[in-house]
Design an enzyme around this catalytic site. Structure first.
Site, PDB file in Angstrom:
ATOM      1  N   GLY A 142       0.920  -3.269  -7.812  1.00 42.08           N
ATOM      2  CA  GLY A 142       0.107  -4.479  -7.886  1.00 42.08           C
ATOM      3  C   GLY A 142      -1.029  -4.338  -8.886  1.00 42.08           C
ATOM      4  CB  THR A 143      -3.393  -1.546  -9.567  1.00 44.42           C
ATOM      5  OG1 THR A 143      -3.819  -1.474  -8.196  1.00 44.42           O
ATOM      6  CG2 THR A 143      -4.566  -1.265 -10.482  1.00 44.42           C
ATOM      7  CG  ASN A 202      -7.373  -7.613  -0.169  1.00 46.94           C
ATOM      8  OD1 ASN A 202      -7.639  -8.542  -0.930  1.00 46.94           O
ATOM      9  ND2 ASN A 202      -8.088  -6.513  -0.112  1.00 46.94           N
ATOM     10  CD  GLN A 232      -2.503  -7.667   1.609  1.00 45.16           C
ATOM     11  OE1 GLN A 232      -1.914  -7.827   2.679  1.00 45.16           O
ATOM     12  NE2 GLN A 232      -2.903  -6.483   1.205  1.00 45.16           N
ATOM     13  CB  SER A 282       2.348  -4.087  -4.425  1.00 41.47           C
ATOM     14  OG  SER A 282       2.339  -2.712  -4.161  1.00 41.47           O
ATOM     15  CG  HIS A 299       2.136   0.339  -1.319  1.00 44.80           C
ATOM     16  ND1 HIS A 299       1.079   0.492  -0.459  1.00 44.80           N
ATOM     17  CD2 HIS A 299       1.614  -0.074  -2.492  1.00 44.80           C
ATOM     18  CE1 HIS A 299      -0.054   0.195  -1.106  1.00 44.80           C
ATOM     19  NE2 HIS A 299       0.259  -0.151  -2.337  1.00 44.80           N
ATOM     20  CB  THR A 301      11.758   7.082 -17.941  1.00 42.06           C
ATOM     21  OG1 THR A 301      11.906   7.567 -19.267  1.00 42.06           O
ATOM     22  CG2 THR A 301      13.050   7.295 -17.157  1.00 42.06           C
ATOM     23  CB  CYS A 314     -11.270  -0.985  -2.371  1.00 40.24           C
ATOM     24  SG  CYS A 314      -9.567  -1.396  -2.649  1.00 40.24           S
TER      25      CYS A 314
HETATM   26  C1  LIG Z   1      -2.769  -3.550  -2.306  1.00 41.06           C
HETATM   27  C2  LIG Z   1      -3.221  -4.664  -3.190  1.00 41.06           C
HETATM   28  C3  LIG Z   1      -3.233  -4.525  -4.588  1.00 41.06           C
HETATM   29  C4  LIG Z   1      -2.889  -3.231  -5.265  1.00 41.06           C
HETATM   30  O1  LIG Z   1      -1.513  -2.965  -5.230  1.00 41.06           O
HETATM   31  P1  LIG Z   1      -1.014  -1.449  -5.530  1.00 41.06           P
HETATM   32  O2  LIG Z   1       0.460  -1.568  -5.550  1.00 41.06           O
HETATM   33  O3  LIG Z   1      -1.530  -0.631  -4.385  1.00 41.06           O
HETATM   34  O4  LIG Z   1      -1.594  -1.063  -6.834  1.00 41.06           O
HETATM   35  C5  LIG Z   1      -3.608  -5.601  -5.356  1.00 41.06           C
HETATM   36  N1  LIG Z   1      -3.952  -6.767  -4.787  1.00 41.06           N
HETATM   37  C6  LIG Z   1      -3.957  -6.950  -3.454  1.00 41.06           C
HETATM   38  C7  LIG Z   1      -4.327  -8.274  -2.885  1.00 41.06           C
HETATM   39  C8  LIG Z   1      -3.609  -5.900  -2.609  1.00 41.06           C
HETATM   40  O5  LIG Z   1      -3.621  -6.073  -1.295  1.00 41.06           O
END
Ligand SMILES: *Cc1c(COP(=O)(O)O)cnc(C)c1O
Length: 389
Positions: free
Chosen positions: A71-72, A151, A179, A199, A201, A237, A325
């Site tokens: 996500g980042t 989030n 989210q 994302s 995870h 890759t 965070c």
């Molecule tokens: C967890 C999260 C991210 C970051 O995603 P990662 O895959 O952990 O880098 C970005 N935005 C929101 C709203 C999130 O909850």
């Protein structure tokens, strides 16, 4: 000791079905998807399948989905990529005060490099006001970025409305849907979204893998430079096993979406009701109708959320204060601050997020422990402050 995980918005466990799908890609089908022999081609077709699974979850075409490291990266790519691609048109970006730090800190960086950023206020329930968005648009605005679901407090934003405003003014629209994915029915084409961050995870897939949706034709420069992977849009890759796992997690999320939303929100509502019944002087933050199914963000008056977190942890219960965070720092949550919640109450706030493996039994255990912990902390607090309650 009993373990109860109530921090699904921080990350989720990888589902068995997902892990099983991934395993062969470490030791058997480990070819480089760019290689021209069969081992590489087999890997390449696994990437294509996963791309289709992710595209299918959000109503996109396969060639509008690009894998990233999460996500980042997708958030960074959008902001830097659009700012660069449209620098001849303008240098103004509109976002909100309640975004994830992946957006906010990237915007702060862009501000040092000549980009103007407007950070929109939100209503007390965490909702962005579309009229305020429209009022912030200037002839220099090149991008609007508004998160799909917050989030911390779980508020679902009026994305279709905001995207329509962007479109009306000829401005590109991005949403951080990390989210929302797997928790809200998303159709990027119907919603009129140009870019969307995802994302793995947070939807029971592995960490370190995610994707960006880029609407066909939407202007954006590349962000990671190197080889010709991802149709020459994102070098490096491919994280093969990660991509396969993300694809499977997306397939499951789509298959189970209605059931997931219904069962998780029913459990979450039961949790909130039980907390209200058993513990006095609490507030539930965020919008109650437009809300992430698993989110319960609760303020406990007179005490510190950090103390609650630590005592819950000593009982095997994992929760978070505000967001992962902000847990390393003592600055009050920027989200709750933007919602106008007073600092003392922000410090007494805990985020509980439940998911597919949470049971009613878990909830009963957490409420029982929470009731005792809150009573004990309030007792100490009233003694130390000499208060009558
Ligand atoms: C967890 C999260 C991210 C970051 O995603 P990662 O895959 O952990 O880098 C970005 N935005 C929101 C709203 C999130 O909850």
């Amino acid at each position: 000791m009993r373990q109860v995980y109530m921090d699904y918005s921080a990350t989720t466990p990888v589902k068995e079905e997902v892990l099983k799908e991934m395993l062969p890609y470490f030791t058997e089908i480990y070819g480089n998807p760019s290689s021209l022999y069969t081992l590489g081609l087999t890997a390449k077709s696994a990437v294509s399948k996963a791309r289709h699974q992710v595209a299918d979850l959000i109503g996109a075409d396969d060639n509008e989905v690009f894998f990233t490291a999460g996500g980042t990266e997708s958030d960074n790519w959008t902001l830097f990529g659009v700012a660069d691609a449209l620098k001849a048109k303008g240098n103004h970006i509109i976002t909100t005060k309640i975004e994830h730090h992946a957006i906010l800190h990237s915007c702060e960086f862009l501000e040092k490099h000549g980009i103007d950023v407007t950070y929109l206020d939100v209503c007390p329930d965490g909702t962005v006001d579309p009229a305020a968005l429209e009022a912030a648009i200037t002839d220099k605005t090149v991008l609007i970025s508004i998160m799909f679901v917050n989030n911390e407090v779980g508020t679902i934003e009026p994305i279709a409305e905001c995207a329509a405003i962007a479109k009306k003014h000829g401005i590109l629209f991005h949403t951080d849907a990390v989210q929302a994915l797997g928790n809200v029915d998303i159709d990027v084409h119907k919603l009129g979204i140009d870019f969307m961050s995802m994302s793995s995870h947070k939807i029971y897939g592995p960490k370190g893998i995610g994707a960006i949706y880029i609407r066909k034709g939407a202007k954006i420069s590349n962000y990671i430079h190197g080889g010709a992977q991802e149709s020459k849009r994102r070098a490096g890759t491919e994280n093969l096993a990660g991509i396969v796992g993300f694809g499977k997690a997306a397939e499951i999320a789509k298959r189970d979406l209605a059931h997931h939303i219904e069962s998780v929100s029913a459990l979450r509502n039961y949790f909130i009701d039980e907390v209200k019944k058993n513990i006095p002087d609490i507030y539930v933050n965020g919008n109650m109708d437009h809300r992430h199914p698993g989110n319960a963000n609760i303020t406990f008056e007179y005490i510190e959320g950090e103390s609650i977190l630590l005592l819950l942890d000593s009982k095997g219960i994992s929760v978070s204060t505000g967001s992962a965070c902000s847990s390393a720092s003592l600055t009050p949550s920027h989200v709750l601050s933007a919602m106008g919640i007073p600092v003392e109450r922000i410090h007494g706030t805990v985020r509980f997020t439940i998911g597919d493996f949470t049971t009613r039994d878990d909830i009963d255990y957490v409420v029982t422990e929470l009731k005792q912990i809150v009573a004990k902390l309030r007792e100490i607090s009233s003694v130390s402050k000499g208060k009558g309650w």
